[in-house]
Scaffold this active site. Structure first.
Site, PDB file in Angstrom:
ATOM      1  N   GLY A  11       0.834  -1.202   0.000  1.00 37.68           N
ATOM      2  CA  GLY A  11       0.000   0.000   0.000  1.00 37.68           C
ATOM      3  C   GLY A  11       0.872   1.258   0.000  1.00 37.68           C
ATOM      4  N   LEU A  13       1.546   3.658   2.406  1.00 39.79           N
ATOM      5  CA  LEU A  13       2.453   3.830   3.555  1.00 39.79           C
ATOM      6  C   LEU A  13       3.483   2.710   3.596  1.00 39.79           C
ATOM      7  CD1 LEU A  13       3.171   5.395   6.120  1.00 39.79           C
ATOM      8  CD2 LEU A  13       1.477   4.022   7.358  1.00 39.79           C
ATOM      9  N   ALA A  62      -4.922  -2.110   5.603  1.00 40.37           N
ATOM     10  CA  ALA A  62      -6.254  -1.603   5.929  1.00 40.37           C
ATOM     11  C   ALA A  62      -7.175  -1.804   4.737  1.00 40.37           C
ATOM     12  CB  ALA A  62      -6.179  -0.113   6.269  1.00 40.37           C
ATOM     13  N   THR A  64      -9.314   0.460   2.747  1.00 41.38           N
ATOM     14  CA  THR A  64      -9.396   1.923   2.673  1.00 41.38           C
ATOM     15  C   THR A  64     -10.385   2.452   1.624  1.00 41.38           C
ATOM     16  OG1 THR A  64      -7.505   1.939   1.165  1.00 41.38           O
ATOM     17  CG2 THR A  64      -7.018   2.258   3.497  1.00 41.38           C
ATOM     18  N   ASP A 104      -8.487   9.925  10.596  1.00 43.74           N
ATOM     19  CA  ASP A 104      -9.276  11.092  11.038  1.00 43.74           C
ATOM     20  C   ASP A 104     -10.778  10.786  10.964  1.00 43.74           C
ATOM     21  OD1 ASP A 104      -8.902  10.852   8.237  1.00 43.74           O
ATOM     22  OD2 ASP A 104      -9.514  12.927   7.913  1.00 43.74           O
ATOM     23  N   TYR A 127     -16.270   2.705   7.151  1.00 43.34           N
ATOM     24  CA  TYR A 127     -14.801   2.679   7.261  1.00 43.34           C
ATOM     25  C   TYR A 127     -14.360   3.239   8.618  1.00 43.34           C
ATOM     26  CZ  TYR A 127     -10.035   4.447   6.512  1.00 43.34           C
ATOM     27  OH  TYR A 127      -8.694   4.747   6.642  1.00 43.34           O
ATOM     28  N   LYS A 131     -12.524   1.213  11.755  1.00 46.21           N
ATOM     29  CA  LYS A 131     -11.201   1.634  12.227  1.00 46.21           C
ATOM     30  C   LYS A 131     -11.270   1.954  13.723  1.00 46.21           C
ATOM     31  CE  LYS A 131      -7.846   2.313  10.079  1.00 46.21           C
ATOM     32  NZ  LYS A 131      -6.715   1.412   9.661  1.00 46.21           N
ATOM     33  N   TRP A 153      -6.064  11.934   4.758  1.00 42.82           N
ATOM     34  CA  TRP A 153      -5.883  12.370   3.366  1.00 42.82           C
ATOM     35  C   TRP A 153      -4.508  11.933   2.811  1.00 42.82           C
ATOM     36  CZ3 TRP A 153      -8.220  17.846   2.130  1.00 42.82           C
ATOM     37  CH2 TRP A 153      -9.489  17.945   2.725  1.00 42.82           C
TER      38      TRP A 153
HETATM   39  N1  LIG Z   1      -5.522   6.421   2.222  1.00 46.62           N
HETATM   40  C1  LIG Z   1      -5.969   7.410   3.000  1.00 46.62           C
HETATM   41  O1  LIG Z   1      -6.380   8.474   2.531  1.00 46.62           O
HETATM   42  C2  LIG Z   1      -5.982   7.253   4.503  1.00 46.62           C
HETATM   43  C3  LIG Z   1      -6.575   8.276   5.266  1.00 46.62           C
HETATM   44  C4  LIG Z   1      -6.575   8.149   6.645  1.00 46.62           C
HETATM   45  C5  LIG Z   1      -5.980   7.053   7.249  1.00 46.62           C
HETATM   46  N2  LIG Z   1      -5.431   6.076   6.480  1.00 46.62           N
HETATM   47  C6  LIG Z   1      -4.822   4.920   7.161  1.00 46.62           C
HETATM   48  O2  LIG Z   1      -3.431   4.921   6.884  1.00 46.62           O
HETATM   49  C7  LIG Z   1      -2.953   3.572   6.826  1.00 46.62           C
HETATM   50  C8  LIG Z   1      -2.219   3.340   5.520  1.00 46.62           C
HETATM   51  O3  LIG Z   1      -3.130   3.606   4.453  1.00 46.62           O
HETATM   52  P1  LIG Z   1      -2.699   3.453   2.922  1.00 46.62           P
HETATM   53  O4  LIG Z   1      -3.290   4.606   2.193  1.00 46.62           O
HETATM   54  O5  LIG Z   1      -1.245   3.173   2.823  1.00 46.62           O
HETATM   55  O6  LIG Z   1      -3.549   2.145   2.546  1.00 46.62           O
HETATM   56  P2  LIG Z   1      -3.566   1.340   1.161  1.00 46.62           P
HETATM   57  O7  LIG Z   1      -2.707   2.023   0.160  1.00 46.62           O
HETATM   58  O8  LIG Z   1      -4.988   1.057   0.864  1.00 46.62           O
HETATM   59  O9  LIG Z   1      -2.810  -0.010   1.547  1.00 46.62           O
HETATM   60  C9  LIG Z   1      -3.383  -0.966   2.374  1.00 46.62           C
HETATM   61  C10 LIG Z   1      -2.735  -2.296   2.034  1.00 46.62           C
HETATM   62  O10 LIG Z   1      -3.276  -3.297   2.905  1.00 46.62           O
HETATM   63  C11 LIG Z   1      -3.485  -4.455   2.120  1.00 46.62           C
HETATM   64  N3  LIG Z   1      -4.437  -5.377   2.755  1.00 46.62           N
HETATM   65  C12 LIG Z   1      -5.791  -5.408   2.628  1.00 46.62           C
HETATM   66  N4  LIG Z   1      -6.296  -6.446   3.300  1.00 46.62           N
HETATM   67  C13 LIG Z   1      -5.250  -7.098   3.874  1.00 46.62           C
HETATM   68  C14 LIG Z   1      -5.135  -8.257   4.675  1.00 46.62           C
HETATM   69  N5  LIG Z   1      -6.204  -8.972   5.044  1.00 46.62           N
HETATM   70  N6  LIG Z   1      -3.893  -8.657   5.088  1.00 46.62           N
HETATM   71  C15 LIG Z   1      -2.798  -7.955   4.710  1.00 46.62           C
HETATM   72  N7  LIG Z   1      -2.843  -6.847   3.945  1.00 46.62           N
HETATM   73  C16 LIG Z   1      -4.060  -6.420   3.527  1.00 46.62           C
HETATM   74  C17 LIG Z   1      -4.015  -3.891   0.806  1.00 46.62           C
HETATM   75  O11 LIG Z   1      -3.977  -4.871  -0.204  1.00 46.62           O
HETATM   76  P3  LIG Z   1      -5.075  -4.749  -1.406  1.00 46.62           P
HETATM   77  O12 LIG Z   1      -4.804  -3.469  -2.091  1.00 46.62           O
HETATM   78  O13 LIG Z   1      -4.775  -5.977  -2.206  1.00 46.62           O
HETATM   79  O14 LIG Z   1      -6.418  -4.782  -0.728  1.00 46.62           O
HETATM   80  C18 LIG Z   1      -3.033  -2.745   0.593  1.00 46.62           C
HETATM   81  O15 LIG Z   1      -1.844  -3.180  -0.034  1.00 46.62           O
HETATM   82  C19 LIG Z   1      -4.189   2.675   7.044  1.00 46.62           C
HETATM   83  O16 LIG Z   1      -4.275   2.356   8.410  1.00 46.62           O
HETATM   84  C20 LIG Z   1      -5.343   3.593   6.670  1.00 46.62           C
HETATM   85  O17 LIG Z   1      -6.550   3.214   7.327  1.00 46.62           O
HETATM   86  C21 LIG Z   1      -5.394   6.156   5.116  1.00 46.62           C
END
Ligand SMILES: NC(=O)c1ccc[n+]([C@@H]2O[C@H](COP(=O)([O-])OP(=O)(O)OC[C@H]3O[C@@H](n4cnc5c(N)ncnc54)[C@H](OP(=O)(O)O)[C@@H]3O)[C@@H](O)[C@H]2O)c1
Length: 285
Positions: A11, A13, A62, A64, A104, A127, A131, A153
């Site tokens: 993902g 991060l 996550a 997301t 957030d 979502y 969380k 974001w």
């Molecule tokens: N993106 C945002 O805007 C945002 C905003 C606020 C907070 N956050 C938080 O920040 C953190 C990092 O977010 P990010 O944007 O880096 O997320 P992301 O790009 O969606 O990456 C999440 C990764 O987790 C993988 N995943 C899903 N289900 C899984 C499982 N069962 N076991 C292992 N891996 C799994 C996903 O794989 P697949 O793609 O194959 O599903 C993806 O590679 C998360 O905690 C998120 O909730 C994100």
């Protein structure tokens, strides 16, 4: 050796942590995504951590997809809530430091000043609810030396995100209408990844602590889009619209700015302004 498991490593991060890991040779990293380690499976998590003598877990995994989550509640809950129970349980059993990431969107967006860590949570979409359940379970299980970092974001050079979507749309459109009545703070995943790796040795609390992290500054999605086009000299007009004119499956908080004093003061870190970090990201795209 200090072995670190990074989950969700493909993902945004997780990819930034992979990219930075070469500068942290004191650690041995185990980068996994769902194919290598599905964190919804407790036994697999236990076995992986035990076999590889994991000392720290950084959970970047996550579900997301905020709009899809309104329908796919089961899978969303499994990844955001149940998997956090699994990781917290194993972290407690094996005395592993656990760095968990949250959002957030645990808040309802009805504040007019930045949300502090202890402010009342009240998520308004699936979502955010899942969380929050994950956070609460982790706090109940209470693995030692463990923290939750809420962020907002998120964008990066990896995966899909608002910055890349805007640039892609601008290839074929001369005008975009973007929501101006949702306000928050963008987070360049690179900055958060670096912060996590920097503060890691200083995380020593007995009770799970919650921290807020985003880039400095406040903007609307409209401001964000405007700045993306401004910094890239992209010839695409942006017009502000209201949330009601762009209906989505999931409701989103209108104000999701978070107060970051706690993480800055506890770990003595400086956070770049969102416009500076946007520029750093755009240079790499
Ligand atoms: N993106 C945002 O805007 C945002 C905003 C606020 C907070 N956050 C938080 O920040 C953190 C990092 O977010 P990010 O944007 O880096 O997320 P992301 O790009 O969606 O990456 C999440 C990764 O987790 C993988 N995943 C899903 N289900 C899984 C499982 N069962 N076991 C292992 N891996 C799994 C996903 O794989 P697949 O793609 O194959 O599903 C993806 O590679 C998360 O905690 C998120 O909730 C994100």
């Amino acid at each position: 050796m200090n072995n670190i498991l990074v989950t969700g490593a493909s993902g945004q991060l997780g990819s930034e942590i992979q990219h930075l890991s070469k500068d942290y040779s004191q650690y041995e990293f185990f980068f996994t995504d769902v194919a290598e380690l599905d964190i919804t499976n407790l036994e697999k998590v236990r076995e992986f951590c035990s076999t590889n003598q994991i000392k720290t877990i950084i959970n970047c995994a996550a579900y997301t997809a905020v709009d899809k989550a309104e329908e796919q509640t089961g899978i969303c809950d499994a990844v955001n809530h149940i998997a956090t129970i699994n990781l917290s349980t194993v972290a407690k059993e094996l005395n592993i430091k656990f760095i968990h990431t949250s959002t957030d969107y645990v808040f309802n967006g009805k504040n007019h000043v930045p949300f502090k860590e202890n402010d009342l949570t009240d998520p308004i979409n699936v979502y955010g609810k899942t969380k929050l359940l994950g956070e609460q379970a982790m706090i109940d299980i209470n693995p030692k030396h463990s923290i939750i970092i809420r962020t907002s974001w998120v964008y990066s050079t990896y995966g899909n995100n608002f910055v890349k979507t805007m640039l892609k749309l601008a290839e074929t459109r001369e005008l975009l209408t973007i929501i101006a009545d949702q306000v928050g703070s963008p987070t360049y995943a690179y900055d958060l990844a670096k912060t996590i790796l920097e503060i890691l040795p200083k995380v020593n609390n007995d009770q799970v602590e919650v921290y807020h992290y985003s880039n400095e500054g406040i903007c609307s999605w409209y401001d964000f889009a405007f700045e993306i086009f401004h910094q890239t000299n992209t010839n695409c007009k942006v017009l502000p619209i209201e949330t009601k004119d762009y209906p989505t499956a999931a409701e989103r908080p209108s104000y999701s700015v978070m107060n970051k004093s706690k993480i800055k003061n506890t770990f003595d870190i400086e956070i770049p302004h969102w416009k500076t970090s946007l520029s750093n990201c755009l240079k790499k795209l």
